[in-house]
Motif scaffolding. Structure first.
Motif, short mmCIF file in Angstrom:
data_model
loop_
_atom_site.label_atom_id
_atom_site.label_comp_id
_atom_site.label_asym_id
_atom_site.label_seq_id
_atom_site.Cartn_x
_atom_site.Cartn_y
_atom_site.Cartn_z
N VAL A 1 0.84 -1.19 0.00
CA VAL A 1 0.00 0.00 0.00
C VAL A 1 0.88 1.25 0.00
O VAL A 1 0.62 2.20 -0.73
CB VAL A 1 -0.97 -0.01 1.21
N GLN A 2 1.94 1.22 0.79
CA GLN A 2 2.84 2.38 0.82
C GLN A 2 3.52 2.59 -0.53
O GLN A 2 3.73 3.73 -0.95
CB GLN A 2 3.88 2.21 1.92
N ALA A 3 3.84 1.51 -1.20
CA ALA A 3 4.46 1.63 -2.52
C ALA A 3 3.50 2.27 -3.51
O ALA A 3 3.91 3.10 -4.34
CB ALA A 3 4.89 0.25 -3.03
N MET A 4 2.22 1.94 -3.41
CA MET A 4 1.23 2.55 -4.29
C MET A 4 1.11 4.05 -4.01
O MET A 4 1.00 4.85 -4.93
CB MET A 4 -0.14 1.89 -4.13
N GLU A 5 1.12 4.42 -2.74
CA GLU A 5 1.07 5.85 -2.39
C GLU A 5 2.28 6.58 -2.96
O GLU A 5 2.16 7.69 -3.47
CB GLU A 5 1.03 6.03 -0.87
N THR A 6 3.43 5.95 -2.89
CA THR A 6 4.65 6.55 -3.42
C THR A 6 4.54 6.75 -4.93
O THR A 6 4.97 7.78 -5.46
CB THR A 6 5.87 5.66 -3.10
N LEU A 7 3.94 5.80 -5.63
CA LEU A 7 3.81 5.90 -7.08
C LEU A 7 2.83 6.97 -7.52
O LEU A 7 2.76 7.31 -8.71
CB LEU A 7 3.40 4.54 -7.65
N LEU A 8 2.06 7.52 -6.59
CA LEU A 8 1.13 8.59 -6.93
C LEU A 8 1.77 9.98 -6.81
O LEU A 8 1.09 10.99 -6.90
CB LEU A 8 -0.12 8.50 -6.05
N GLN A 9 3.08 10.03 -6.64
CA GLN A 9 3.78 11.30 -6.62
C GLN A 9 3.91 11.84 -8.05
O GLN A 9 3.87 11.08 -9.02
CB GLN A 9 5.18 11.13 -6.02
N LEU A 10 4.08 13.14 -8.16
CA LEU A 10 4.15 13.79 -9.47
C LEU A 10 5.29 13.25 -10.34
O LEU A 10 5.15 13.17 -11.56
CB LEU A 10 4.31 15.30 -9.31
N LYS A 11 6.39 12.86 -9.74
CA LYS A 11 7.52 12.40 -10.54
C LYS A 11 7.23 11.07 -11.26
O LYS A 11 7.92 10.73 -12.20
CB LYS A 11 8.80 12.28 -9.70
N TYR A 12 6.19 10.36 -10.83
CA TYR A 12 5.80 9.11 -11.50
C TYR A 12 4.57 9.28 -12.38
O TYR A 12 3.91 8.31 -12.74
CB TYR A 12 5.55 8.01 -10.46
#
Length: 135
Positions: A1-12
């Motif tokens: 779940v944390q990895a998915m949250e990280t992937l929702l950053q603008l750089k991705y």
């Protein structure tokens, strides 16, 4: 779940279409209070992105905007009406109390309109969540 949250950053942003598919799969897997507990961070992040797009603070391809709306709809169906609105309220902490719905949060109505017909809801939930705002 944390990895998915990280992937929702603008750089991705270039990978968001694929991330939305994976996030929708999570919403299909978890339901109700369990979904609220596990996925509220993702829902909050998705709502921030959608609001930024809606207020034109963030520019994305039209396909990403549609996928984001579909993913928020999946979040609504997964968590339920009351849980979703507790994570993504009609007004934020800075809103005046007399504002039922912030103008920047009107997009929530379209998500509700598109998805409530596909899920079971209790009239009591509507009465306790929406009617006080209407007053």
């Amino acid at each position: 779940v944390q990895a998915m949250e990280t992937l929702l950053q603008l750089k991705y942003q270039h990978a968001w279409l694929y991330v939305m598919d994976a996030v929708r799969a999570l919403f299909d897997r978890f339901k109700g209070d369990e979904a609220k507990q596990l996925l509220s961070g993702i829902i909050f992040k998705l709502s921030d992105l959608y609001q930024a797009i809606n207020t034109t603070a963030l520019q994305v391809d039209p396909g990403v905007e549609v996928a984001l709306g579909d993913t928020l709809g999946a979040a609504l169906r997964s968590t339920g009406f009351t849980n979703f609105l507790s994570i993504v309220p009609f007004r934020d902490a800075n809103s005046p109390i007399y504002n039922g719905i912030d103008g920047s949060r009107e997009w929530i109505l379209s998500i509700l309109h598109s998805n409530l017909k596909m899920m079971r809801c209790r009239l009591a939930d509507f009465g306790s969540t929406v009617l006080p705002i209407a007053r």
